[in-house]
Design a protein around this motif. Sequence first.
Motif, PDB file in Angstrom:
ATOM      1  N   ARG A   1     -84.245  20.311 -19.940  1.00 62.02           N
ATOM      2  CA  ARG A   1     -84.149  20.257 -21.392  1.00 62.02           C
ATOM      3  C   ARG A   1     -83.246  19.113 -21.826  1.00 62.02           C
ATOM      4  O   ARG A   1     -82.266  18.797 -21.159  1.00 62.02           O
ATOM      5  N   PRO A   2     -83.550  18.502 -22.984  1.00 63.91           N
ATOM      6  CA  PRO A   2     -82.610  17.507 -23.508  1.00 63.91           C
ATOM      7  C   PRO A   2     -81.352  18.205 -24.001  1.00 63.91           C
ATOM      8  O   PRO A   2     -81.368  19.385 -24.358  1.00 63.91           O
ATOM      9  N   SER A   3     -80.236  17.477 -24.000  1.00 65.07           N
ATOM     10  CA  SER A   3     -79.004  18.074 -24.507  1.00 65.07           C
ATOM     11  C   SER A   3     -79.182  18.393 -25.989  1.00 65.07           C
ATOM     12  O   SER A   3     -79.932  17.714 -26.709  1.00 65.07           O
TER      13      SER A   3
ATOM     14  N   PRO B   1     -88.786  26.434 -26.148  1.00 62.26           N
ATOM     15  CA  PRO B   1     -88.657  25.887 -24.786  1.00 62.26           C
ATOM     16  C   PRO B   1     -87.638  24.756 -24.681  1.00 62.26           C
ATOM     17  O   PRO B   1     -87.142  24.474 -23.586  1.00 62.26           O
ATOM     18  N   LEU B   2     -87.308  24.108 -25.803  1.00 63.08           N
ATOM     19  CA  LEU B   2     -86.372  22.987 -25.770  1.00 63.08           C
ATOM     20  C   LEU B   2     -84.918  23.428 -25.848  1.00 63.08           C
ATOM     21  O   LEU B   2     -84.023  22.701 -25.394  1.00 63.08           O
ATOM     22  N   VAL B   3     -84.671  24.606 -26.428  1.00 61.12           N
ATOM     23  CA  VAL B   3     -83.282  25.044 -26.624  1.00 61.12           C
ATOM     24  C   VAL B   3     -82.999  26.425 -26.056  1.00 61.12           C
ATOM     25  O   VAL B   3     -81.841  26.860 -26.018  1.00 61.12           O
TER      26      VAL B   3
ATOM     27  N   PRO C   1     -80.430  32.180 -30.865  1.00 59.80           N
ATOM     28  CA  PRO C   1     -80.719  31.864 -32.271  1.00 59.80           C
ATOM     29  C   PRO C   1     -79.807  30.804 -32.871  1.00 59.80           C
ATOM     30  O   PRO C   1     -80.253  29.991 -33.687  1.00 59.80           O
ATOM     31  N   SER C   2     -78.523  30.800 -32.519  1.00 54.54           N
ATOM     32  CA  SER C   2     -77.610  29.828 -33.120  1.00 54.54           C
ATOM     33  C   SER C   2     -78.026  28.391 -32.820  1.00 54.54           C
ATOM     34  O   SER C   2     -77.690  27.471 -33.577  1.00 54.54           O
ATOM     35  N   LYS C   3     -78.742  28.182 -31.733  1.00 51.84           N
ATOM     36  CA  LYS C   3     -79.281  26.854 -31.429  1.00 51.84           C
ATOM     37  C   LYS C   3     -80.707  26.690 -31.941  1.00 51.84           C
ATOM     38  O   LYS C   3     -81.127  25.585 -32.294  1.00 51.84           O
ATOM     39  N   LEU C   4     -81.453  27.791 -31.981  1.00 49.17           N
ATOM     40  CA  LEU C   4     -82.854  27.718 -32.380  1.00 49.17           C
ATOM     41  C   LEU C   4     -83.020  27.485 -33.882  1.00 49.17           C
ATOM     42  O   LEU C   4     -83.924  26.773 -34.304  1.00 49.17           O
TER      43      LEU C   4
END
Length: 332
Positions: free
Chosen positions: A3-5, A269-271, A275-278
């Motif tokens: 995953r990308p940062s 799939p990227l994060v 939820p706090s990131k999504l």
Amino acid sequence: MGRPSYPVLLLALIGLVVVLFFLSLAVGQVWINPWNGLVANGDQLAKADKVILWEIRLPRALLAVFVGCILGLSGAVLQGLLRNPLAEPGVLGVSASASLGAVLAIYSGLTTSFAYALPIAALIGALLGVLLLLSLAGRGSDVLTMILSGVAITSLASALTSLALNMTSNPFASLEIVFWMLGSLTDRSMVHVQLAVPLIAVGGVMLLSTARALDALSLGTDVARSIGVDMKRTRFLAIMGTAMGVGAATAVAGAIGFVGLIVPHLMRPLVGSRPSKLLPVSALGGAAFLITADLAIRLMLPDRDLKLGVVTAIIGAPFFLWLLIKIRKRIV
């Protein structure tokens, strides 16, 4: 590939939205350099190009950004709150209630006497729908009760909308109702932006404020309560934020479906599922998705008024079926 940062992903999505926004200002039957009109000396543009840029394309592009943001964000919040991968803003009946309010404004003839009766009536419809949802579901309701209450409200609002469409004797009103229900950003003005964007922004803040509670809720309701999460407050913020934001979006853009369903699944799939990131990436992804769909309409069929809600449904329906098949295989 991993995953990308997270910071890189956020910056990439912000850059994508900015590029698509300026592309939305440039693309159409008349190609315009938005830099000359918005940033550089505006005198470099012809008078007709200025009108097209400021009065037609800028409101359309701004609404695409904000409507896409709130649809993607509300979908991610509701999927976390209801713990249901198929949840999206329509599951609470907000979109159907807002649509009913707008249809009643058209049916009663209010739109002919007051230009902005339609978006105001849609906002009132969304508010009444969520109040009905809260009264049906109750304060301490579980997820299933809330979903069933939303389904009941959606069914009732859809039935009343169909009744209004069936009872109207004015063919022009019938045509306006049908076109509005298909969803579009065409012919919107800065007044629509001024009406919708503040409510969308407030709704978005309410939804984003649920991020930490949804992180805890992903571990289970009992765990969330044990670490001090106020479930009533979280539900209230999620439902009222969705009602305010999606209601305002529906009021100016009509019914645009599947964005809240598709975008969180594309971003997850990227994060990951936290939820706090999504939530932030779902908002940005929703904006990029809706601007892209709006651009596709202008590029593929520039001479036909293809509705934005039709395009999102064409993309979303197969995705929904694929998601059902995926969930079924996981269960089996």
